[in-house]
Write a protein that holds these residues in place. Structure first.
Motif, PDB file in Angstrom:
ATOM      1  N   VAL A 137       0.836  -1.209   0.000  1.00 23.77           N
ATOM      2  CA  VAL A 137       0.000   0.000   0.000  1.00 23.77           C
ATOM      3  C   VAL A 137       0.875   1.264   0.000  1.00 23.77           C
ATOM      4  CG1 VAL A 137      -0.408  -0.438   2.467  1.00 23.77           C
ATOM      5  CG2 VAL A 137      -1.751   1.283   1.361  1.00 23.77           C
ATOM      6  N   THR A 138       0.458   2.238  -0.778  1.00 25.27           N
ATOM      7  CA  THR A 138       1.161   3.519  -0.817  1.00 25.27           C
ATOM      8  C   THR A 138       0.182   4.605  -0.413  1.00 25.27           C
ATOM      9  OG1 THR A 138       2.469   2.734  -2.681  1.00 25.27           O
ATOM     10  CG2 THR A 138       2.516   5.092  -2.274  1.00 25.27           C
ATOM     11  N   LYS A 162      -7.636  -0.275 -14.124  1.00 25.88           N
ATOM     12  CA  LYS A 162      -6.457   0.261 -13.410  1.00 25.88           C
ATOM     13  C   LYS A 162      -6.690   1.740 -13.100  1.00 25.88           C
ATOM     14  CE  LYS A 162      -2.583  -2.374 -13.277  1.00 25.88           C
ATOM     15  NZ  LYS A 162      -2.078  -2.639 -11.970  1.00 25.88           N
ATOM     16  N   PHE A 163      -6.141   2.182 -11.983  1.00 20.50           N
ATOM     17  CA  PHE A 163      -6.177   3.605 -11.655  1.00 20.50           C
ATOM     18  C   PHE A 163      -4.830   4.215 -12.026  1.00 20.50           C
ATOM     19  CE2 PHE A 163      -9.309   1.897  -8.752  1.00 20.50           C
ATOM     20  CZ  PHE A 163     -10.286   2.885  -8.707  1.00 20.50           C
ATOM     21  N   CYS A 164      -4.905   5.433 -12.496  1.00 13.67           N
ATOM     22  CA  CYS A 164      -3.662   6.185 -12.709  1.00 13.67           C
ATOM     23  C   CYS A 164      -3.771   7.474 -11.898  1.00 13.67           C
ATOM     24  CB  CYS A 164      -3.489   6.495 -14.191  1.00 13.67           C
ATOM     25  SG  CYS A 164      -2.098   7.606 -14.466  1.00 13.67           S
ATOM     26  N   LEU A 165      -2.866   7.646 -10.947  1.00  7.71           N
ATOM     27  CA  LEU A 165      -2.844   8.878 -10.148  1.00  7.71           C
ATOM     28  C   LEU A 165      -1.772   9.791 -10.731  1.00  7.71           C
ATOM     29  CD1 LEU A 165      -2.846   7.510  -6.461  1.00  7.71           C
ATOM     30  CD2 LEU A 165      -4.740   7.712  -8.031  1.00  7.71           C
ATOM     31  N   LYS A 166      -2.163  11.000 -11.044  1.00  5.02           N
ATOM     32  CA  LYS A 166      -1.154  11.971 -11.511  1.00  5.02           C
ATOM     33  C   LYS A 166      -0.704  12.776 -10.305  1.00  5.02           C
ATOM     34  CE  LYS A 166      -1.761  11.770 -16.232  1.00  5.02           C
ATOM     35  NZ  LYS A 166      -2.891  12.093 -17.094  1.00  5.02           N
ATOM     36  N   LEU A 167       0.588  12.754 -10.051  1.00  3.74           N
ATOM     37  CA  LEU A 167       1.124  13.394  -8.852  1.00  3.74           C
ATOM     38  C   LEU A 167       1.690  14.771  -9.178  1.00  3.74           C
ATOM     39  CD1 LEU A 167       3.061  10.290  -7.449  1.00  3.74           C
ATOM     40  CD2 LEU A 167       0.652  10.907  -7.138  1.00  3.74           C
ATOM     41  N   ALA A 168       1.740  15.614  -8.131  1.00  6.35           N
ATOM     42  CA  ALA A 168       2.261  16.977  -8.337  1.00  6.35           C
ATOM     43  C   ALA A 168       3.728  16.950  -8.752  1.00  6.35           C
ATOM     44  CB  ALA A 168       2.083  17.783  -7.059  1.00  6.35           C
ATOM     45  N   THR A 169       4.411  15.845  -8.479  1.00  4.40           N
ATOM     46  CA  THR A 169       5.824  15.722  -8.864  1.00  4.40           C
ATOM     47  C   THR A 169       5.964  15.480 -10.366  1.00  4.40           C
ATOM     48  OG1 THR A 169       5.619  13.369  -8.426  1.00  4.40           O
ATOM     49  CG2 THR A 169       6.533  14.711  -6.645  1.00  4.40           C
ATOM     50  N   HIS A 210       1.250   7.281 -11.050  1.00  3.65           N
ATOM     51  CA  HIS A 210       1.307   6.099 -10.178  1.00  3.65           C
ATOM     52  C   HIS A 210       0.139   5.194 -10.558  1.00  3.65           C
ATOM     53  CE1 HIS A 210       2.091   3.902  -6.385  1.00  3.65           C
ATOM     54  NE2 HIS A 210       0.783   3.746  -6.369  1.00  3.65           N
ATOM     55  N   PHE A 211       0.442   3.934 -10.916  1.00  2.00           N
ATOM     56  CA  PHE A 211      -0.620   3.000 -11.320  1.00  2.00           C
ATOM     57  C   PHE A 211      -0.926   2.044 -10.173  1.00  2.00           C
ATOM     58  CE2 PHE A 211       1.270   4.566 -15.150  1.00  2.00           C
ATOM     59  CZ  PHE A 211       0.173   4.817 -15.955  1.00  2.00           C
ATOM     60  N   THR A 212      -2.217   1.759  -9.986  1.00  2.33           N
ATOM     61  CA  THR A 212      -2.610   0.883  -8.884  1.00  2.33           C
ATOM     62  C   THR A 212      -3.956   0.209  -9.188  1.00  2.33           C
ATOM     63  OG1 THR A 212      -2.993   0.780  -6.496  1.00  2.33           O
ATOM     64  CG2 THR A 212      -3.709   2.778  -7.581  1.00  2.33           C
ATOM     65  N   ASP A 213      -4.242  -0.880  -8.454  1.00  2.00           N
ATOM     66  CA  ASP A 213      -5.484  -1.628  -8.710  1.00  2.00           C
ATOM     67  C   ASP A 213      -6.681  -1.047  -7.963  1.00  2.00           C
ATOM     68  OD1 ASP A 213      -4.208  -3.454 -10.313  1.00  2.00           O
ATOM     69  OD2 ASP A 213      -3.525  -4.633  -8.598  1.00  2.00           O
ATOM     70  N   LEU A 214      -6.432  -0.474  -6.792  1.00  2.00           N
ATOM     71  CA  LEU A 214      -7.539   0.046  -5.977  1.00  2.00           C
ATOM     72  C   LEU A 214      -7.141   1.393  -5.384  1.00  2.00           C
ATOM     73  CD1 LEU A 214      -8.624  -3.067  -3.876  1.00  2.00           C
ATOM     74  CD2 LEU A 214      -9.990  -1.947  -5.642  1.00  2.00           C
ATOM     75  N   VAL A 215      -8.152   2.249  -5.174  1.00  2.00           N
ATOM     76  CA  VAL A 215      -7.864   3.541  -4.534  1.00  2.00           C
ATOM     77  C   VAL A 215      -8.878   3.798  -3.418  1.00  2.00           C
ATOM     78  CG1 VAL A 215      -7.900   6.061  -4.842  1.00  2.00           C
ATOM     79  CG2 VAL A 215      -6.777   4.644  -6.533  1.00  2.00           C
ATOM     80  N   CYS A 243     -20.220   7.588  -1.371  1.00  3.26           N
ATOM     81  CA  CYS A 243     -19.022   6.930  -0.829  1.00  3.26           C
ATOM     82  C   CYS A 243     -18.259   6.132  -1.896  1.00  3.26           C
ATOM     83  CB  CYS A 243     -19.367   6.081   0.391  1.00  3.26           C
ATOM     84  SG  CYS A 243     -20.436   4.713   0.033  1.00  3.26           S
ATOM     85  N   ILE A 244     -18.807   6.071  -3.110  1.00  5.17           N
ATOM     86  CA  ILE A 244     -18.057   5.479  -4.236  1.00  5.17           C
ATOM     87  C   ILE A 244     -18.273   6.366  -5.447  1.00  5.17           C
ATOM     88  CG2 ILE A 244     -17.881   3.550  -5.880  1.00  5.17           C
ATOM     89  CD1 ILE A 244     -17.510   2.019  -3.561  1.00  5.17           C
ATOM     90  N   GLU A 245     -17.220   6.700  -6.115  1.00  2.91           N
ATOM     91  CA  GLU A 245     -17.346   7.388  -7.413  1.00  2.91           C
ATOM     92  C   GLU A 245     -16.144   7.008  -8.238  1.00  2.91           C
ATOM     93  OE1 GLU A 245     -18.555  11.803  -7.783  1.00  2.91           O
ATOM     94  OE2 GLU A 245     -19.420  11.068  -5.918  1.00  2.91           O
ATOM     95  N   ASN A 246     -16.372   6.794  -9.515  1.00  5.48           N
ATOM     96  CA  ASN A 246     -15.274   6.444 -10.409  1.00  5.48           C
ATOM     97  C   ASN A 246     -14.477   5.255  -9.842  1.00  5.48           C
ATOM     98  OD1 ASN A 246     -13.850   6.905 -12.770  1.00  5.48           O
ATOM     99  ND2 ASN A 246     -12.348   8.216 -11.767  1.00  5.48           N
ATOM    100  N   HIS A 247     -15.179   4.305  -9.219  1.00  8.03           N
ATOM    101  CA  HIS A 247     -14.608   3.081  -8.618  1.00  8.03           C
ATOM    102  C   HIS A 247     -13.696   3.361  -7.416  1.00  8.03           C
ATOM    103  CE1 HIS A 247     -16.261   0.854 -11.979  1.00  8.03           C
ATOM    104  NE2 HIS A 247     -15.789   1.803 -12.748  1.00  8.03           N
ATOM    105  N   THR A 248     -13.679   4.595  -6.957  1.00  8.27           N
ATOM    106  CA  THR A 248     -12.858   4.943  -5.783  1.00  8.27           C
ATOM    107  C   THR A 248     -13.698   4.773  -4.523  1.00  8.27           C
ATOM    108  OG1 THR A 248     -11.686   6.562  -7.111  1.00  8.27           O
ATOM    109  CG2 THR A 248     -11.572   6.858  -4.727  1.00  8.27           C
ATOM    110  N   LEU A 249     -13.113   4.147  -3.503  1.00  3.73           N
ATOM    111  CA  LEU A 249     -13.822   3.998  -2.224  1.00  3.73           C
ATOM    112  C   LEU A 249     -13.503   5.233  -1.378  1.00  3.73           C
ATOM    113  CD1 LEU A 249     -13.843   1.067  -3.295  1.00  3.73           C
ATOM    114  CD2 LEU A 249     -13.351   0.288  -0.983  1.00  3.73           C
ATOM    115  N   PHE A 250     -14.504   6.049  -1.096  1.00  2.35           N
ATOM    116  CA  PHE A 250     -14.240   7.232  -0.275  1.00  2.35           C
ATOM    117  C   PHE A 250     -14.411   6.910   1.208  1.00  2.35           C
ATOM    118  CE2 PHE A 250     -15.176   9.230  -4.343  1.00  2.35           C
ATOM    119  CZ  PHE A 250     -14.041  10.009  -4.458  1.00  2.35           C
TER     120      PHE A 250
END
Ligand code: FAD
Length: 357
Positions: free
Chosen positions: A14-15, A114-121, A125-130, A249-256
């Motif tokens: 987990v990151t 897959k999720f792709c997170l675009k970071l401020a850096t 970052h690719f991941t299976d769950l967010v 509590c869920i949007e775009n497959h993200t668990l809030f």
């Protein structure tokens, strides 16, 4: 952070991305309901080692200074976010989570499972769950076009740490016109003093200190705090754009989780307990998914169901309670009624809190 700790303890890679760097101060009343204790203990979190205050009495005052005092059924503990969040980050890191501090997530995309997170850096970052646990309102909500983002967010929060004389087992909620302030002990003989009011209140007064002198200080208990307490920050911590609008509590497959899924009004003192409870529910659902007992659709359905079962009513009652306070005459009437029928206070406390989990 609690989800990261729970999943890392279960051996899941987990990151966690945090835009700030620990330790840091956060606008929060820093009172945590004892309902979180069993779960935190099961994760190896030793709250008592941090020297929290143990709080089991409640005092409510109207703007006139009239008070009502009641014992708290379950009670809670007082610990600064500076200490607690830093400690949790260390625990999660030791359990194997990667904690990337000073790294804001700017965009969140879901494509082909897959999720792709675009970071401020600038990295992706690719991941299976967010798990989206980024608090009440950020740029990510705008990016995800979450409907609540367009609704008004008229409240501001202000927080200080103080040295003051007040029984350490007592949490006080002092009302003033268009707002309320909480004060309770935390670690190291300090007190957290935090209030919520409207942006309009601040605008009408000009500055925070003028608002404190002209509006908050009309309540004699608050006047005493401003006169006698030693304020430990050069400047208060301030946040704006607070709203209690309902969210999904869920949007775009993200668990809030936590405030990103719904913020309970601070006067209930239950936001952190709800965030930690949601972290437990999300982590358990994710573990079922990772061990093949749920597919993605079932994971999202189960999380939504459990989340709503646990929190929807509490948030509704919180919104109702929020309307009872802040208006001087109404607050006075509520206080008077509660004095005659103390069972009413206990009823509201039960409705805005959960059971130990
Ligand atoms: C005035 C006030 C008083 C309160 N008092 C209490 C109280 O006494 N007791 C209680 O239980 N609750 C209280 N609450 C509520 C409580 O603070 C929240 O419910 C709780 O902090 C929710 O936790 P969270 O993890 O969802 O969000 P947060 O604690 O807000 O954590 C979210 C984190 O995400 C980070 N972040 C945001 N955007 C990004 C991004 N794009 N990329 C990376 N990181 C990001 C933030 O820096 C932050 O550290 C209060 C709230 C307010 C407004």
């Amino acid at each position: 952070m609690v989800s990261a700790l729970a999943l890392a303890r279960a051996g899941v890679p987990v990151t966690l991305f945090e835009r700030k760097k620990y330790p840091f101060h956060k606008v929060c009343g820093e009172y945590v309901s004892n309902e979180v204790r069993p779960y935190l203990a099961s994760l190896g979190v030793e709250i008592d080692a941090l020297g929290p205050a143990h709080i089991n009495n409640f005092l409510l005052s109207a703007p006139s200074g009239n008070t009502l005092r009641e014992p708290l059924d379950l009670g809670g503990f007082g610990i600064s976010r500076y200490t607690l969040d830093y400690y949790l980050a260390q625990q999660a890191r030791q359990a194997g989570a990667i904690i990337r501090e000073g790294t804001a997530v700017q965009e969140l995309q879901y494509q082909e499972n897959k999720f792709c997170l675009k970071l401020a850096t600038g990295e992706a970052h690719f991941t299976d769950l967010v798990i989206g646990s980024y608090g009440k309102r950020t740029n990510l909500d705008r990016h995800l076009q979450r409907p609540f983002f367009r609704q008004p967010s008229p409240y501001i929060g202000v927080k200080y740490h103080l040295r003051y004389h007040q029984p350490k087992d007592l949490i006080c909620l002092h009302n003033f016109k268009d707002g309320y302030a909480g004060i309770s002990a935390i670690e190291d003989d300090k007190y957290c003093f935090c209030y919520l009011t409207t942006r309009a209140n601040l605008k009408a007064s000009g500055t925070i200190s003028q608002m404190e002198a002209s509006i908050l200080s009309q309540n004699p208990h608050l006047k005493k705090i401003f006169r006698e307490a030693e304020f430990l920050y050069p400047q208060p911590e301030v946040i704006n754009e607070i709203s209690f609008a309902s969210k999904t509590c869920i949007e775009n497959h993200t668990l809030f989780c936590g405030d990103a899924a719904g913020l309970i009004t601070p006067l209930c003192g239950n936001g952190m307990a709800m965030a930690i409870h949601a972290a437990k529910i999300a982590s358990n659902c994710i573990l079922e998914y990772l061990t093949g007992r749920l597919n993605q659709e079932q994971l999202e359905k189960k999380y939504t169901q459990l989340w709503q079962q646990e929190f929807s009513r509490r948030l509704q009652t919180g919104r109702l309670v929020q309307r009872l306070f802040g208006r001087p005459i109404l607050t006075e009437m509520v206080l008077h009624t509660f004095k005659q029928f103390p069972a009413g206070v206990r009823f509201l406390m039960k409705k805005t809190h959960g059971k130990p989990f």
